[in-house]
Motif scaffolding. Structure first.
Motif, PDB file in Angstrom:
ATOM      1  N   THR A 130     -56.882 -16.164  50.889  1.00  0.00           N
ATOM      2  CA  THR A 130     -57.904 -15.538  51.729  1.00  0.00           C
ATOM      3  C   THR A 130     -57.480 -15.544  53.196  1.00  0.00           C
ATOM      4  O   THR A 130     -57.553 -14.521  53.888  1.00  0.00           O
ATOM      5  CB  THR A 130     -59.243 -16.279  51.569  1.00  0.00           C
ATOM      6  N   THR A 176     -63.065 -16.345  42.063  1.00  0.00           N
ATOM      7  CA  THR A 176     -63.021 -16.535  43.513  1.00  0.00           C
ATOM      8  C   THR A 176     -61.573 -16.489  43.974  1.00  0.00           C
ATOM      9  O   THR A 176     -60.654 -16.838  43.235  1.00  0.00           O
ATOM     10  CB  THR A 176     -63.635 -17.882  43.919  1.00  0.00           C
ATOM     11  N   SER A 197     -70.370 -22.779  44.327  1.00  0.00           N
ATOM     12  CA  SER A 197     -69.808 -21.646  43.599  1.00  0.00           C
ATOM     13  C   SER A 197     -70.732 -21.229  42.463  1.00  0.00           C
ATOM     14  O   SER A 197     -71.604 -21.985  42.041  1.00  0.00           O
ATOM     15  CB  SER A 197     -68.430 -21.998  43.038  1.00  0.00           C
ATOM     16  N   ASP A 254     -63.276 -26.940  48.883  1.00  0.00           N
ATOM     17  CA  ASP A 254     -63.790 -26.467  47.599  1.00  0.00           C
ATOM     18  C   ASP A 254     -64.990 -27.287  47.150  1.00  0.00           C
ATOM     19  O   ASP A 254     -65.922 -26.761  46.532  1.00  0.00           O
ATOM     20  CB  ASP A 254     -62.690 -26.534  46.529  1.00  0.00           C
ATOM     21  N   LEU A 262     -68.157 -16.889  49.051  1.00  0.00           N
ATOM     22  CA  LEU A 262     -67.102 -17.861  49.312  1.00  0.00           C
ATOM     23  C   LEU A 262     -66.023 -17.299  50.237  1.00  0.00           C
ATOM     24  O   LEU A 262     -65.565 -17.988  51.158  1.00  0.00           O
ATOM     25  CB  LEU A 262     -66.481 -18.328  48.000  1.00  0.00           C
ATOM     26  N   THR A 263     -65.603 -16.061  49.999  1.00  0.00           N
ATOM     27  CA  THR A 263     -64.557 -15.470  50.842  1.00  0.00           C
ATOM     28  C   THR A 263     -65.008 -15.418  52.294  1.00  0.00           C
ATOM     29  O   THR A 263     -64.275 -15.805  53.211  1.00  0.00           O
ATOM     30  CB  THR A 263     -64.205 -14.065  50.338  1.00  0.00           C
TER      31      THR A 263
END
Length: 267
Positions: free
Chosen positions: A32, A26, A20, A15, A60-61
């Motif tokens: 995920t 998110t 971000s 993270d 991010l994914t």
């Protein structure tokens, strides 16, 4: 929900490495990975995957999938909003050769400039990460409702394959989920007065849910055997009437559904 594909882990370091976009939701890292694993169980074993996120935001994914999930050949991100796509490119560049080392150097410079140990810790984390996949990737502006535009982006991103095998999307929230104008009642009409041109069965039908409109639009750009994973807020993610999901899960305030693309299409 029982996690079958994503063992418990502390992802705080990851993270810290990712960039971000403040105020944008998110997906948790473990969720995920778990959803990707569940989807893969419905796809040919060991086949390299092309994954599309139609509302990718800061990417991010997709980046998490590239970093933590083996066997991914291509990642494609699109979003109707161009604003976060520069962040998406920054994040996905971590998957390129030298990408994590470059990010670590940037974080070291920030640690020196601002005298913040957290930046130094994030730099150390970047140096310890080893991507599970080394996919090609691309991002572009495209509204999922615009099938022609989406097909063009997907064809350009993956001209040598049959398109995405897997869609993993955190459904847009709020006003952005209203994909089509809904009929309105006449001014002053009672609350139970049917809207013009909206039959009672259709008005009550869950096919009118904004998330369903989104899923139908996405499915038109996919092969029938592709798997769509949609995540939303609430107890469940609605599907068109009569469509059977491959799987449903619920974690905290999020729900997810896995469904074959062909089941979502009208053709």
């Amino acid at each position: 929900m029982q996690y079958r594909h994503a063992p418990a882990a502390n992802h705080a370091a990851l993270d810290a490495v990712l960039a971000s976009a403040p105020g944008r939701p998110t997906l948790p890292v473990r969720l995920t990975v778990e959803l990707a694993g569940r989807a893969r169980a419905h796809l040919p074993a060991d086949a390299p995957l092309t994954v599309w996120d139609p509302c990718c935001g800061a990417g991010l994914t997709l980046t998490v999938l590239g970093l933590l999930v083996p066997g991914i050949a291509r990642l494609v991100g699109t979003d109707a909003d161009p604003e976060p796509l520069d962040l998406a490119r920054r994040n996905l560049a971590l998957l390129d050769p030298g990408g994590l080392a470059a990010r670590a150097a940037d974080l070291d410079a920030l640690a020196t400039r601002h005298d913040k140990p957290s930046y130094a810790d994030a730099a150390t984390a970047a140096r310890t990460l080893v991507p599970a996949s080394t996919p090609a990737w691309s991002v572009a502006v495209a509204d999922a409702r615009d099938t022609a535009a989406v097909r063009g982006v997907l064809a350009e991103a993956s001209p040598d394959d049959a398109g995405p095998d897997l869609v993993l999307a955190d459904l847009p929230h709020g006003i952005r989920t209203t994909w089509a104008a809904a009929p309105t009642r006449p001014a002053g009409a009672a609350a139970d007065t049917p809207a013009p041109d909206a039959g009672p069965a259709r008005a009550a039908d869950q096919d009118q849910a904004p998330g369903v409109e989104f899923l139908r639009a996405v499915a038109t750009a996919l092969r029938p055997d592709a798997v769509v994973v949609a995540v939303g807020r609430g107890r469940t993610v609605p599907l068109p009437g009569g469509v059977r999901p491959l799987d449903r899960v619920r974690v905290g305030h999020r729900a997810a559904v896995l469904v074959r693309a062909g089941a979502l299409r009208d053709d």
